[in-house]
Design a protein around this motif. Structure first.
Motif, short mmCIF file in Angstrom:
data_model
loop_
_atom_site.label_atom_id
_atom_site.label_comp_id
_atom_site.label_asym_id
_atom_site.label_seq_id
_atom_site.Cartn_x
_atom_site.Cartn_y
_atom_site.Cartn_z
N SER B 11 7.05 15.97 -3.05
CA SER B 11 7.80 17.21 -2.92
C SER B 11 9.19 16.91 -2.38
O SER B 11 9.40 15.88 -1.74
N HIS B 13 10.40 18.99 -0.23
CA HIS B 13 10.34 19.62 1.09
C HIS B 13 9.32 18.89 1.96
O HIS B 13 8.38 18.28 1.46
N LEU B 15 7.01 20.51 4.49
CA LEU B 15 6.61 21.78 5.10
C LEU B 15 5.46 21.59 6.08
O LEU B 15 5.29 22.38 7.01
N GLY B 16 4.67 20.56 5.87
CA GLY B 16 3.55 20.31 6.78
C GLY B 16 2.90 18.99 6.43
O GLY B 16 3.23 18.37 5.42
N PRO B 121 9.19 28.26 7.09
CA PRO B 121 9.77 27.20 6.24
C PRO B 121 9.32 27.32 4.78
O PRO B 121 10.11 27.06 3.86
N HIS B 122 8.07 27.73 4.57
CA HIS B 122 7.56 27.88 3.20
C HIS B 122 8.29 29.02 2.49
O HIS B 122 8.58 28.94 1.30
N ALA B 125 11.56 27.70 1.45
CA ALA B 125 11.41 26.78 0.32
C ALA B 125 11.29 27.55 -0.99
O ALA B 125 11.72 27.05 -2.04
N SER B 131 16.49 21.18 0.17
CA SER B 131 15.25 20.69 0.77
C SER B 131 15.03 21.35 2.12
O SER B 131 15.96 21.47 2.92
N ILE B 132 13.80 21.76 2.38
CA ILE B 132 13.46 22.39 3.66
C ILE B 132 12.60 21.43 4.46
O ILE B 132 11.63 20.86 3.95
N ASN B 134 10.32 21.39 7.93
CA ASN B 134 9.72 22.19 8.99
C ASN B 134 9.84 21.45 10.31
O ASN B 134 9.27 20.38 10.48
N ASP B 137 6.73 25.57 13.02
CA ASP B 137 6.64 27.00 12.68
C ASP B 137 5.44 27.63 13.40
O ASP B 137 4.31 27.49 13.01
#
Lengths: 190, 318
Positions: B11, B13, B15-16, B121-122, B125, B131-132, B134, B137
């Motif tokens: 990805s 991003h 995010l997690g 953050p999602h 995204a 690009s994000i 996290n 959160d």
């Protein structure tokens, strides 16, 4: 592996002879200076630098220290395309490069862009007195004004051919392959 | 030379940790290993992300995570812009989507977001081209913390698989615990979660963890003991025992560490409440790797930025 026609243009004995020539030339040029250090450019410049260090020792000098340099953080094509960034490896130079005479070692000199990146990378680490360049194969087609001080062997190539240096330490055997055009894998020769 | 198998993140991003494959985690940790050397140079800067812009959008207060990201960005030569809750128009009632659109109008390549709402953050995204990353959160995830913890553990133990890792504290409200649980379980470590019954959510065994309510059992033979910060603002929620009771039952002391492996390391995501979750002599002692965690955080965040920068444009272009 690229799919084009692969021709061996240098065998193990040829690589051995080329390294011997490189060692004599490096020694000749730097005879008056103690404190020469070798820096191999990852990946295949690293075993070449180690071999060159042993050759220099065998020629009667002290074995010069040998380090390794990863140039990927200094590449000029990182933001060109949505491609994964190259895998980073560690830069490890076990001697003080301030004031040192450094011989950069790489397997193939092609566009010169790798060497440009290596020079920037080295300069960020300190201020050597001099940097020289030793390559096993010079295949021409420079895109920047870079010149090798020591060349093991010159090879005439077409721009779209590829040169693949294989070394026992990494690839299991010593040889240099020429891969003819028409291959599908656009291997960056750097 | 690019003869190696292409290794990449799937990805653009981060995010997690949930959803990352073991190979992706290993790639980030290996890359951090290569970047760590830059911190030892006289000139602590490489040109890699020259011309890239990073917005650090911190809606929830944070000093150390924001500073760590900022140092990482600057060492890679990116341009950084900081927005925090108190200075942004966010405090004036702007919605997250409007703020996101405004940030995006400045054409950043990355937005690093810290937000009290899980999933913020999602949300970004889904609405942004950049690009994000996290940076925490709510009680959901804090992926770069788990990555720097794993990196620190690996530097000391040489591996993650098979290690016994005790995480002690308010598991229910901790994004650090969640991200660490996901990561360590994925990498084959044996995770033991320990805390008062009111602060441990049900169902964690299904994620591959052991749950303990007695500290000595969680610590027994542990290779790593990680204390979580007691969030004093939650002390009055009723779920929490008194500070003294908590320190007595769950505080990590030299005495209690005697049951751990002889080469145990002690970790804490900071800031520490000395004498509550962690005794002062343990925090300052030879088993503590807390300041190394801070150092390693910079290298790990550089690795995340470097790898994600290679993926910029892939989904946006698709």
């Amino acid at each position: 592996m690229p799919s084009g026609k692969r021709v061996r243009i240098v065998d193990a004995a040829g690589i051995d002879r080329a390294l011997g020539q490189l060692a004599r030339d490096v020694l000749e040029r730097n005879r008056a200076f103690p404190g020469v250090g070798l820096v191999g450019i990852r990946t295949r410049g690293v075993p070449l630098a180690l071999r060159l260090a042993r050759r220099l020792e065998a020629l009667g000098g002290a074995a010069p220290p040998s380090g390794m340099l990863d140039i990927n953080l200094y590449r000029d094509d990182l933001s060109l395309k949505a491609a994964p960034h190259p895998v980073l490896r560690r830069t490890e130079i076990p001697f003080d490069i301030d004031g040192a005479r450094i011989v950069l070692v790489d397997d193939v000199l092609f566009t010169g862009r790798t060497i440009r990146a290596a020079l920037d990378g080295l300069m960020d680490l300190g201020r050597p007195d001099a940097i020289q360049l030793a390559v096993l194969i010079d295949r021409g087609h420079r895109e920047v004004p870079i010149h090798a001080d020591f060349v093991g062997q010159r090879v005439d190539t077409a721009r779209d051919e590829q040169i693949e240096v294989r070394l026992a330490e990494i690839d299991g055997a010593d040889e240099v392959l020429l891969i003819r055009a028409g291959t599908s894998a656009p291997e960056a020769e750097r | 030379m690019t003869r190696d198998q292409p290794v990449r993140l799937r990805s653009r991003h981060l995010l997690g940790i949930d959803g990352l494959e073991a190979e992706e985690i290993a790639l980030i940790l290996d890359t951090a290993d290569s970047l760590a050397e830059i911190a030892t140079r006289d000139i602590k800067k490489v040109p890699t992300l020259r011309g890239k812009t990073v917005v650090n959008f911190f809606v929830e207060p944070s000093t150390r995570t924001r500073s760590s990201f900022e140092v990482a960005e600057k060492r890679l030569s990116a341009d950084t812009i900081n927005f925090s809750a108190s200075t942004s128009s966010f405090a004036k009632g702007e919605t997250l989507l409007d703020t996101a659109r405004n940030l995006e109008s400045m054409a950043p390549d990355f937005i690093v977001i810290r937000h009290s709402q899980p999933g913020a953050p999602h949300f970004l995204a889904r609405h942004c081209r950049c690009s994000i990353i996290n940076a925490g959160d709510g009680a959901h995830e804090h992926p770069t913390q788990a990555l720097l913890d794993a990196y620190t553990i690996r530097r000391h133990k040489g591996r993650l698989a098979g290690l016994r890792v005790a995480i002690v504290g308010d598991i229910l409200n901790s994004r650090v615990a969640r991200s660490n649980l996901f990561l360590l379980a994925r990498m084959g470590a044996q995770v033991r979660l320990c805390g008062p019954p009111t602060l441990i959510p049900p169902g964690l065994e299904r994620l591959g963890a052991e749950v303990h309510h007695v500290l000595d059992r969680a610590i027994e033979g542990a290779d790593v003991v990680m204390a979580l910060r007691v969030q004093l603002e939650r002390m009055h929620s009723g779920a929490f025992p008194s500070l003294r009771e908590y320190a007595t039952l769950y505080g990590i002391t030299s005495e209690r560490l005697k049951g751990a492996a002889s080469d145990v390391i002690v970790m804490h995501p900071g800031p520490i409440n000395r004498g509550v979750e962690l005794a002062g002599d343990v925090a300052d002692g030879e088993r503590s790797v807390i300041l190394e965690q801070v150092t390693n955080g910079v290298a790990v965040r550089m690795a995340v930025l470097y790898l994600l920068a290679g993926e910029i444009g892939r989904e946006a272009a698709a």
